[in-house]
Design a protein around this motif. Structure first.
Motif, short mmCIF file in Angstrom:
data_model
loop_
_atom_site.label_atom_id
_atom_site.label_comp_id
_atom_site.label_asym_id
_atom_site.label_seq_id
_atom_site.Cartn_x
_atom_site.Cartn_y
_atom_site.Cartn_z
N GLU A 95 1.57 9.43 2.92
CA GLU A 95 1.55 10.32 4.07
C GLU A 95 1.96 9.58 5.34
O GLU A 95 2.66 10.13 6.19
CB GLU A 95 0.16 10.92 4.25
N GLN A 96 1.54 8.32 5.44
CA GLN A 96 1.93 7.53 6.61
C GLN A 96 3.44 7.28 6.61
O GLN A 96 4.09 7.31 7.65
CB GLN A 96 1.19 6.18 6.63
N ILE A 97 3.97 7.07 5.42
CA ILE A 97 5.41 6.83 5.31
C ILE A 97 6.18 8.09 5.73
O ILE A 97 7.17 8.03 6.46
CB ILE A 97 5.78 6.41 3.87
N THR A 98 5.68 9.24 5.29
CA THR A 98 6.33 10.49 5.64
C THR A 98 6.29 10.69 7.15
O THR A 98 7.29 11.07 7.77
CB THR A 98 5.64 11.67 4.92
N ALA A 99 5.11 10.41 7.75
CA ALA A 99 4.97 10.55 9.20
C ALA A 99 5.90 9.59 9.92
O ALA A 99 6.55 9.94 10.92
CB ALA A 99 3.53 10.34 9.63
N ASN A 130 0.82 -1.22 0.00
CA ASN A 130 0.00 0.00 0.00
C ASN A 130 0.85 1.26 0.00
O ASN A 130 0.40 2.32 0.43
CB ASN A 130 -0.91 0.02 1.24
N GLN A 131 2.10 1.18 -0.47
CA GLN A 131 3.00 2.31 -0.39
C GLN A 131 2.48 3.53 -1.14
O GLN A 131 2.60 4.66 -0.65
CB GLN A 131 4.38 1.93 -0.96
N ALA A 132 1.96 3.33 -2.27
CA ALA A 132 1.51 4.47 -3.05
C ALA A 132 0.36 5.17 -2.34
O ALA A 132 0.30 6.41 -2.31
CB ALA A 132 1.09 4.03 -4.45
#
Length: 195
Positions: A153-157, A147-149
């Motif tokens: 925003e979760q990855i950035t957080a 679900n990276q794409a």
């Protein structure tokens, strides 16, 4: 004249008796003086011998006390240098001898060393907790690769949390580095005081 000669003879005889009596008294006084001198010499000799014996006993007691203190300090110091951070020298409150002072300095050294070890343990625990959080963040990150794409925003957080965690670890490491340098200075000072 016969009376005068008789009187002179009696006078000479009395003078001879007086001289003999004076010699006897002189001999008696001389004998008594010699006895008194002998007694005084004997008493002086006894006093000197008793004083010497007392001095030897006092010197023995003092040296024995010093040796016991040194032996105890050596035993405690060896325990401390072997890693026993509960080793303490029994400092006497009203004693101001050098060994007691060394014992007090040694106790302060062990106390400071325990404080440093406690602080290092706390930093290690914080580092471990931060590592766990980092591991959780990385696990969550790798679990969500599908679900990276959608979850950028979760990855950035998560990256911000990781960055904050790394910054926190860096800050904690720098703080501990400064504290360890301070402890090294204290140990150097204590070593100089002991020497």
């Amino acid at each position: 004249i016969n009376g005068l000669v008789t009187s002179m003879n009696e006078y000479i005889q009395k003078l001879s008796q007086l001289e003999e009596h004076t010699e006897k008294i002189s001999e008696i006084n001389h004998s008594q003086s010699q006895t008194e001198i002998y007694k005084a010499q004997t008493i002086s000799t006894v006093v000197v011998i008793v004083t010497l014996i007392a001095l030897v006993i006092v010197a023995f007691v003092i040296s024995n006390d010093i040796l016991k203190s040194l032996s105890l300090f050596n035993t405690i110091f060896v325990r401390g240098s072997s890693g026993d951070l509960n080793a303490k020298y029994p400092v006497l409150e009203n004693t101001k001898d050098e060994i007691n002072t060394l014992g007090s300095i040694f106790n302060n050294f062990i106390l400071k060393l325990n404080e440093v070890i406690k602080e290092v343990s706390e930093v290690a625990e914080n580092l471990n907790n931060s590592s766990d959080k980092l591991f959780e963040s990385i696990s969550a990150f790798s679990g969500n690769t599908q679900n990276q794409a959608a979850n950028s925003e979760q990855i950035t957080a998560t990256m911000e949390e990781v960055t904050a965690g790394v910054n926190n670890i860096s800050d904690n490491a720098e703080t501990q580095h400064n504290k360890l340098n301070y402890v090294i200075v204290l140990i150097g000072n204590l070593s100089n005081e002991i020497n």
